[in-house]
Design a protein around this motif. Structure first.
Motif, PDB file in Angstrom:
ATOM      1  N   ARG A 181       0.842  -1.202   0.000  1.00 48.00           N
ATOM      2  CA  ARG A 181       0.000   0.000   0.000  1.00 48.00           C
ATOM      3  C   ARG A 181       0.879   1.254   0.000  1.00 48.00           C
ATOM      4  N   TRP A 231       3.984   1.581  -0.956  1.00 54.72           N
ATOM      5  CA  TRP A 231       4.716   1.709  -2.224  1.00 54.72           C
ATOM      6  C   TRP A 231       3.798   2.213  -3.333  1.00 54.72           C
ATOM      7  N   GLY A 232       2.620   1.637  -3.418  1.00 53.40           N
ATOM      8  CA  GLY A 232       1.670   2.055  -4.445  1.00 53.40           C
ATOM      9  C   GLY A 232       1.282   3.515  -4.304  1.00 53.40           C
ATOM     10  N   LEU A 233       1.012   3.927  -3.078  1.00 48.51           N
ATOM     11  CA  LEU A 233       0.621   5.312  -2.838  1.00 48.51           C
ATOM     12  C   LEU A 233       1.741   6.276  -3.212  1.00 48.51           C
ATOM     13  N   LYS A 234       2.978   5.864  -2.935  1.00 47.67           N
ATOM     14  CA  LYS A 234       4.102   6.760  -3.206  1.00 47.67           C
ATOM     15  C   LYS A 234       4.476   6.814  -4.683  1.00 47.67           C
ATOM     16  N   TRP A 235       4.405   5.668  -5.376  1.00 49.23           N
ATOM     17  CA  TRP A 235       4.987   5.593  -6.721  1.00 49.23           C
ATOM     18  C   TRP A 235       3.982   5.492  -7.845  1.00 49.23           C
ATOM     19  N   GLU A 236       2.756   5.202  -7.550  1.00 57.65           N
ATOM     20  CA  GLU A 236       1.772   5.072  -8.618  1.00 57.65           C
ATOM     21  C   GLU A 236       0.690   6.125  -8.482  1.00 57.65           C
ATOM     22  N   GLU A 237       0.715   7.061  -9.410  1.00 60.55           N
ATOM     23  CA  GLU A 237      -0.239   8.158  -9.378  1.00 60.55           C
ATOM     24  C   GLU A 237      -1.665   7.661  -9.514  1.00 60.55           C
ATOM     25  N   GLY A 238      -2.559   8.328  -8.805  1.00 63.09           N
ATOM     26  CA  GLY A 238      -3.972   7.990  -8.937  1.00 63.09           C
ATOM     27  C   GLY A 238      -4.429   6.908  -7.996  1.00 63.09           C
ATOM     28  N   THR A 239      -3.509   6.324  -7.233  1.00 60.92           N
ATOM     29  CA  THR A 239      -3.943   5.319  -6.261  1.00 60.92           C
ATOM     30  C   THR A 239      -4.367   6.015  -4.969  1.00 60.92           C
ATOM     31  N   ARG A 240      -5.286   5.397  -4.279  1.00 62.53           N
ATOM     32  CA  ARG A 240      -5.753   5.948  -2.998  1.00 62.53           C
ATOM     33  C   ARG A 240      -6.373   4.821  -2.181  1.00 62.53           C
TER      34      ARG A 240
END
Lengths: 126, 126
Positions: free
Chosen positions: A108, A110-119
DNA sequence: CATCATGCTTGCAAAATGAAAGCATGATGC
DNA sequence: GCATCATGCTTTCATTTTGCAAGCATGATG
């Protein structure tokens, strides 16, 4: 179930392991696009078949059935009598399953930091 | 490469995302049995094609080629000139890739605790 | 110029995925 | 007490992915 026909492992000796590496072993069990999403849903409070299918990713029912079976086999999940009096048993994480939280937490973050549009999605229990 | 034919994403707008959940997004990129093992090897110091194939799990060369391509596309890995003067470039983790360490660390811890017979393997750099 | 090592790509059979339909069981309505 | 419905799966089958094996391009080596 379409696996475990004529084999009885499950208690301990997971045979088909690619190597003794704990990461590889974890991936033998969780290395696909769906298993950890089922665990995520369990952590968010999902307990019933219908609840997993209601998640935004839309897991196919045959995949869900297979993954719940594998998670039961590997001791990450157990079935318990439903609290709401339903005839159908509920799925619940075991201690082994709850200890997957750090993995999901790291994903979570990593995704929030590196993948735009995730929440983070609103869950049943915040 | 057999993907990205006629599509130009990659910079940011990863289109084929199943949901805005950061865990689901991470699994869209890493949710298979091999990708995170390649990242593990990179962390252990592997840089060249041959080194990845030498790991005990024995990744097939076509899968390795595909996964390295995907990791390059997603910015987890870059190619740099080989330090040993070889004509072939080396693969190296980016900052985005290095920040996958907590995920691998959590998987290693979980595997060591819950799966009998697993043990950390000797690496190139301890 | 023949041979070899590295880094891939291609071919193909087997396995996994996933959309859709089917089915079993218990509750509900009348 | 019989049709209807919801839940929880299973089955079917077309498509995709996997993975073994072989092939191929390129640069070094003899």
């Amino acid at each position: 179930m379409n696996r475990a026909v004529g084999e009885k492992e499950g208690v301990k000796g997971a045979s088909g392991r690619r190597s003794p590496c704990p990461v590889a072993c974890c991936l033998d069990l969780m290395g696909d696009r769906w298993t950890l999403l089922v665990v995520r849903d369990l952590m968010m409070g999902a307990e019933r078949f219908k609840e997993f299918t209601a998640s935004p990713e839309g897991i196919p029912t045959n995949i869900l059935s297979d993954r719940l079976g594998r998670l039961l086999e590997s001791g990450v999940v157990v079935q318990v009598a439903a609290a709401d009096g339903s005839r159908h048993p509920a799925y619940r994480l075991t201690e082994k399953g709850r200890e997957l939280i750090p993995i999901l937490g790291a994903m979570r973050d990593w995704g929030l930091k590196w993948e735009e549009g995730t929440r983070v999605m609103a869950g049943r229990e915040g």
